[in-house]
Design a protein around this motif. Sequence first.
Motif, PDB file in Angstrom:
ATOM      1  N   PHE A  73     -13.943 -11.856  -8.365  1.00 25.99           N
ATOM      2  CA  PHE A  73     -12.619 -11.242  -8.484  1.00 25.99           C
ATOM      3  C   PHE A  73     -12.624  -9.843  -7.865  1.00 25.99           C
ATOM      4  O   PHE A  73     -11.680  -9.444  -7.177  1.00 25.99           O
ATOM      5  CB  PHE A  73     -12.226 -11.182  -9.961  1.00 25.99           C
ATOM      6  CG  PHE A  73     -10.837 -10.668 -10.211  1.00 25.99           C
ATOM      7  CD1 PHE A  73      -9.743 -11.498 -10.090  1.00 25.99           C
ATOM      8  CD2 PHE A  73     -10.631  -9.345 -10.571  1.00 25.99           C
ATOM      9  CE1 PHE A  73      -8.456 -11.028 -10.321  1.00 25.99           C
ATOM     10  CE2 PHE A  73      -9.354  -8.858 -10.806  1.00 25.99           C
ATOM     11  CZ  PHE A  73      -8.264  -9.709 -10.682  1.00 25.99           C
ATOM     12  N   SER A  74     -13.713  -9.111  -8.100  1.00 29.45           N
ATOM     13  CA  SER A  74     -13.817  -7.739  -7.590  1.00 29.45           C
ATOM     14  C   SER A  74     -14.067  -7.691  -6.088  1.00 29.45           C
ATOM     15  O   SER A  74     -13.822  -6.657  -5.455  1.00 29.45           O
ATOM     16  CB  SER A  74     -14.958  -7.008  -8.311  1.00 29.45           C
ATOM     17  OG  SER A  74     -14.781  -7.036  -9.704  1.00 29.45           O
ATOM     18  N   MET A  75     -14.564  -8.793  -5.501  1.00 26.16           N
ATOM     19  CA  MET A  75     -14.870  -8.804  -4.078  1.00 26.16           C
ATOM     20  C   MET A  75     -13.626  -8.549  -3.223  1.00 26.16           C
ATOM     21  O   MET A  75     -13.733  -8.068  -2.095  1.00 26.16           O
ATOM     22  CB  MET A  75     -15.487 -10.145  -3.683  1.00 26.16           C
ATOM     23  CG  MET A  75     -16.900 -10.380  -4.199  1.00 26.16           C
ATOM     24  SD  MET A  75     -18.137  -9.282  -3.484  1.00 26.16           S
ATOM     25  CE  MET A  75     -18.267  -9.965  -1.840  1.00 26.16           C
ATOM     26  N   ILE A  76     -12.448  -8.857  -3.763  1.00 26.30           N
ATOM     27  CA  ILE A  76     -11.206  -8.586  -3.028  1.00 26.30           C
ATOM     28  C   ILE A  76     -11.107  -7.101  -2.714  1.00 26.30           C
ATOM     29  O   ILE A  76     -10.773  -6.694  -1.591  1.00 26.30           O
ATOM     30  CB  ILE A  76      -9.992  -9.055  -3.839  1.00 26.30           C
ATOM     31  CG1 ILE A  76     -10.072 -10.557  -4.100  1.00 26.30           C
ATOM     32  CG2 ILE A  76      -8.683  -8.710  -3.126  1.00 26.30           C
ATOM     33  CD1 ILE A  76      -9.014 -11.079  -5.059  1.00 26.30           C
ATOM     34  N   VAL A  77     -11.415  -6.279  -3.709  1.00 23.02           N
ATOM     35  CA  VAL A  77     -11.370  -4.830  -3.512  1.00 23.02           C
ATOM     36  C   VAL A  77     -12.484  -4.385  -2.580  1.00 23.02           C
ATOM     37  O   VAL A  77     -12.293  -3.513  -1.730  1.00 23.02           O
ATOM     38  CB  VAL A  77     -11.476  -4.106  -4.867  1.00 23.02           C
ATOM     39  CG1 VAL A  77     -11.536  -2.596  -4.672  1.00 23.02           C
ATOM     40  CG2 VAL A  77     -10.298  -4.476  -5.753  1.00 23.02           C
ATOM     41  N   LEU A  78     -13.650  -4.991  -2.724  1.00 17.26           N
ATOM     42  CA  LEU A  78     -14.778  -4.648  -1.857  1.00 17.26           C
ATOM     43  C   LEU A  78     -14.456  -4.942  -0.399  1.00 17.26           C
ATOM     44  O   LEU A  78     -14.749  -4.143   0.493  1.00 17.26           O
ATOM     45  CB  LEU A  78     -16.014  -5.421  -2.299  1.00 17.26           C
ATOM     46  CG  LEU A  78     -17.348  -5.075  -1.625  1.00 17.26           C
ATOM     47  CD1 LEU A  78     -17.649  -3.593  -1.731  1.00 17.26           C
ATOM     48  CD2 LEU A  78     -18.475  -5.890  -2.238  1.00 17.26           C
ATOM     49  N   PHE A  79     -13.826  -6.068  -0.143  1.00 21.09           N
ATOM     50  CA  PHE A  79     -13.399  -6.409   1.223  1.00 21.09           C
ATOM     51  C   PHE A  79     -12.389  -5.386   1.740  1.00 21.09           C
ATOM     52  O   PHE A  79     -12.452  -4.962   2.901  1.00 21.09           O
ATOM     53  CB  PHE A  79     -12.776  -7.809   1.256  1.00 21.09           C
ATOM     54  CG  PHE A  79     -13.750  -8.915   1.002  1.00 21.09           C
ATOM     55  CD1 PHE A  79     -15.107  -8.770   1.270  1.00 21.09           C
ATOM     56  CD2 PHE A  79     -13.322 -10.124   0.473  1.00 21.09           C
ATOM     57  CE1 PHE A  79     -16.007  -9.798   1.034  1.00 21.09           C
ATOM     58  CE2 PHE A  79     -14.205 -11.156   0.231  1.00 21.09           C
ATOM     59  CZ  PHE A  79     -15.550 -10.993   0.512  1.00 21.09           C
ATOM     60  N   ALA A  80     -11.471  -4.975   0.863  1.00 20.13           N
ATOM     61  CA  ALA A  80     -10.446  -4.006   1.267  1.00 20.13           C
ATOM     62  C   ALA A  80     -11.074  -2.669   1.634  1.00 20.13           C
ATOM     63  O   ALA A  80     -10.669  -2.026   2.609  1.00 20.13           O
ATOM     64  CB  ALA A  80      -9.426  -3.830   0.142  1.00 20.13           C
ATOM     65  N   VAL A  81     -12.078  -2.238   0.864  1.00 20.33           N
ATOM     66  CA  VAL A  81     -12.764  -0.974   1.162  1.00 20.33           C
ATOM     67  C   VAL A  81     -13.491  -1.072   2.501  1.00 20.33           C
ATOM     68  O   VAL A  81     -13.431  -0.160   3.329  1.00 20.33           O
ATOM     69  CB  VAL A  81     -13.745  -0.619   0.033  1.00 20.33           C
ATOM     70  CG1 VAL A  81     -14.629   0.559   0.433  1.00 20.33           C
ATOM     71  CG2 VAL A  81     -12.996  -0.308  -1.253  1.00 20.33           C
ATOM     72  N   ALA A  82     -14.178  -2.183   2.730  1.00 27.96           N
ATOM     73  CA  ALA A  82     -14.910  -2.369   3.985  1.00 27.96           C
ATOM     74  C   ALA A  82     -13.958  -2.334   5.177  1.00 27.96           C
ATOM     75  O   ALA A  82     -14.212  -1.638   6.176  1.00 27.96           O
ATOM     76  CB  ALA A  82     -15.676  -3.687   3.952  1.00 27.96           C
ATOM     77  N   VAL A  83     -12.845  -3.054   5.087  1.00 25.15           N
ATOM     78  CA  VAL A  83     -11.871  -3.082   6.185  1.00 25.15           C
ATOM     79  C   VAL A  83     -11.241  -1.714   6.370  1.00 25.15           C
ATOM     80  O   VAL A  83     -11.020  -1.255   7.505  1.00 25.15           O
ATOM     81  CB  VAL A  83     -10.795  -4.156   5.910  1.00 25.15           C
ATOM     82  CG1 VAL A  83      -9.655  -4.048   6.915  1.00 25.15           C
ATOM     83  CG2 VAL A  83     -11.412  -5.543   5.957  1.00 25.15           C
TER      84      VAL A  83
END
Length: 309
Positions: free
Chosen positions: A164-174
């Motif tokens: 669930f948290s990976m969505i935010v992690l992807f957003a930070v990376a992008v």
Amino acid sequence: MSETTHGGGVAVSARLSPDDGLTAAELAARYGLSVSGARPGLVEYVRQLWGRRHFILAFSQAKLTAQYAQAKLGQVWQVATPLLNALVYYFIFGLILKASRGMSHGTYIPFLVTGVFVFTFTQSSIMAGVRAISGNLGLVRALHFPRASLPISFALQQLQQLLFSMIVLFAVAVGFGSYPSLSWVLIVPILVLQFLFNTGLALIVARMGAKTPDLAQLMPFILRTWMYMSGVMFSIHNMLVGRPEWVVRALQVNPAAVYMDLMRFALIKNYGAANLPPHVWAIALFWAVVVFVGGFVYFWKAEERYGRG
């Protein structure tokens, strides 16, 4: 059977039972009895666990839903908590202590956030595992089921929370210039290996915590020390430049560092293979298999003792 008495009468004695003279173990073997709650064989234990797979999944989902049920923001805290931790670490280590040595601002922030999220996955699995038996004694004593279901379900709960948290992690990376690429496919095997490793640790500490509940009070200090040694807030490769090579390698093959750095390598554009130890995938596989299999067998050997006493 009968015999004549001195008075000429006949006394009738009881017929000897075929069970006379047998020990309790011999009687049990004769009539096919087994000890209630006895530990099954390892293969049978695995088969029983597979039969409870729906319970394990449902229990982990229920625990995940109930975790933030009393909070007004609910499931938002699954993402907010590691993000707030990352913000605090960035302020202390990124701005004050300049731990971003050798990395640009655009690389260090996703580097830090990735490290916090990935280490939190392991940390939470261990903390949940240490209370898996001691914190659910009512369930353990009331129902008969493979006890390994509990630590496995708690590790699965933490995996679901990370996904669930990976969505935010992807957003930070992008947001900092690391756009989706072929390397992102590596996230799947990385998470599988880390999940196996975390589950093995959860099984180990579950058995230890069942015997010594005070371990739950000591574990946060152990995990905090492990976090500072694992390069969550700094690059081991960059921070230890000039140190003996064996020191750098010893810290890099630490399993927490291995899984964090693999995830950073997969996600972050400018985090190259030079930051990884040699044979990193073999090391990641080794930690996953050895800790999972060893933890499973270690937990299974005490199966009949959980909830007793």
